[in-house]
Design a protein around this motif. Structure first.
Motif, mmCIF file in Angstrom:
data_model
loop_
_atom_site.group_PDB
_atom_site.id
_atom_site.type_symbol
_atom_site.label_atom_id
_atom_site.label_comp_id
_atom_site.label_asym_id
_atom_site.label_seq_id
_atom_site.Cartn_x
_atom_site.Cartn_y
_atom_site.Cartn_z
ATOM 1 N N ILE A 121 0.651 -1.095 -0.039
ATOM 2 C CA ILE A 121 -0.050 0.082 -0.043
ATOM 3 C C ILE A 121 0.782 1.332 0.154
ATOM 4 O O ILE A 121 0.654 2.166 -0.749
ATOM 5 N N VAL A 146 -8.977 6.104 0.918
ATOM 6 C CA VAL A 146 -7.669 5.623 1.025
ATOM 7 C C VAL A 146 -7.175 5.407 2.565
ATOM 8 O O VAL A 146 -6.513 4.481 2.892
ATOM 9 N N THR A 163 -5.615 0.768 -4.328
ATOM 10 C CA THR A 163 -4.916 1.570 -3.610
ATOM 11 C C THR A 163 -3.205 1.108 -3.560
ATOM 12 O O THR A 163 -2.487 2.114 -3.868
ATOM 13 N N VAL A 173 -12.327 5.465 -3.714
ATOM 14 C CA VAL A 173 -11.860 4.544 -2.537
ATOM 15 C C VAL A 173 -11.434 5.603 -1.297
ATOM 16 O O VAL A 173 -10.765 6.462 -1.660
ATOM 17 N N ILE A 188 -8.327 2.496 4.041
ATOM 18 C CA ILE A 188 -7.849 1.017 3.533
ATOM 19 C C ILE A 188 -6.397 0.926 4.205
ATOM 20 O O ILE A 188 -5.859 0.019 4.417
ATOM 21 N N ALA A 224 -6.893 5.332 -7.010
ATOM 22 C CA ALA A 224 -7.910 5.025 -6.304
ATOM 23 C C ALA A 224 -8.765 6.054 -5.613
ATOM 24 O O ALA A 224 -10.228 5.635 -5.414
ATOM 25 N N SER A 225 -8.049 7.094 -4.995
ATOM 26 C CA SER A 225 -8.800 8.087 -4.433
ATOM 27 C C SER A 225 -9.973 8.957 -5.331
ATOM 28 O O SER A 225 -11.108 9.061 -5.024
ATOM 29 N N ILE A 244 -2.449 5.151 -5.526
ATOM 30 C CA ILE A 244 -3.164 5.814 -4.345
ATOM 31 C C ILE A 244 -3.985 6.739 -4.871
ATOM 32 O O ILE A 244 -5.132 7.061 -4.872
#
Length: 293
Positions: free
Chosen positions: A31, A186, A172, A184, A189, A179-180, A176
């Motif tokens: 991650i 983050v 993620t 998502v 996660i 995904a954001s 990142i």
């Protein structure tokens, strides 16, 4: 041959525990691209937490469950108090790495202050006697370590590969920012990642303490390094890689103890690490990243 088979089984049981600890390294690295060197100390904290709950007359299963919850929360606390502020300030990666080393020292010294520096006996919960298979003696503790570790690793793999949370974790890990932008959360996660890493370390700590029947503040140092070597061997950031790497390290050091001597078993993980870094730096399941400049 019987002795070799017995050592192989010893190595598989121990290797699955290494894999369970290596999962914590792989989850965080996948991650955040961060080597969390406080993970070994978190493992030791989990073992001491289990001992504490046993000491106030919890049963073995409730004690380990409580230790898992508290150690998982410790992982979240490490991120929220120490690592999250560094991410917000966009500090250099080495700052987070050094921070995890400092946190490891803090946790270990905290355990010394609370529990003392000496080795303490841990109850032998998992001993159901010796099992005999055609002349091969197997300890029931090994079967417990084997069964629990394998089941937990499979559950983690299923969560990451087959659930929406796992999809969010993989997104993620891949990017990142993207995904954001896709919705998502983050931060949630990342919190979940540290929670899962801490929980897996606590389970491993409880099982290993029950196997060797001893706990002490520095117990996470060597197993943390071996688990790190296992995660690099398998391909750090890969959960299947953590499983394969842990098994490889466990089996190789058990066989080395048989043919070379037990004095050299701890060095085998680092010999493996050096060889892997020379010939396949990305590990078995790892992929070489292309960095655009």
């Amino acid at each position: 041959m019987a002795v070799l088979i017995q050592q192989l089984f010893n190595g598989i049981a121990l290797g699955l525990v290494y894999a369970l600890v290596a999962v914590g390294y792989s989850l965080v690295f996948g991650i955040l691209r961060l080597i969390n060197f406080s993970h070994g100390a978190v493992y030791a904290f989990g073992a001491h937490a289990a001992l504490f709950f046993v000491g106030i007359h919890f049963g073995p299963i409730p004690a380990i469950i409580c230790a898992v919850v508290i150690t998982g929360l410790l992982g979240v606390l490490i991120d929220k108090l120490a690592l999250s502020p560094l991410r917000k300030k966009k500090s250099v990666p080495i700052a987070a790495l050094v921070t995890t080393l400092g946190i490891s020292n803090i946790i270990q010294n905290m355990l010394v202050v609370i529990f003392g520096s000496q080795r303490k006996p841990f109850p032998d919960f998992f001993n159901l006697g010796m099992l005999n298979f055609n002349g091969i003696q197997m300890n029931s503790r090994q079967f417990v370590m084997f069964g629990v570790s394998l089941a937990l690793l499979l559950v983690l793999l299923l969560v990451v590969q087959k659930t929406k949370i796992g999809l969010a974790m993989r997104a993620t890990a891949q990017n990142i920012k993207a995904a954001s932008l896709m919705g998502v959360n983050v931060n949630s996660i990342i919190t979940l990642t540290f929670l899962m890493g801490g929980a897996s370390a606590a389970i491993a700590g409880g099982m290993v303490s029950g196997y060797y029947q001893v706990v002490y503040p520095g117990m996470g140092f060597m197993i943390g390094l071996k688990a790190f070597a296992a995660s690099v061997l398998g391909g750090i950031g890969s959960l299947p890689g953590a499983l394969v790497g842990g098994l490889a390290v466990g089996i190789i050091e058990s066989v080395a103890a048989l043919y070379i001597g037990s004095n050299y078993r701890d060095s085998m993980a680092f010999i493996i690490l050096i060889v892997v870094l020379i010939f396949r730096p990305a590990g078995i399941f790892g992929k070489n990243e292309v960095i655009k400049v």
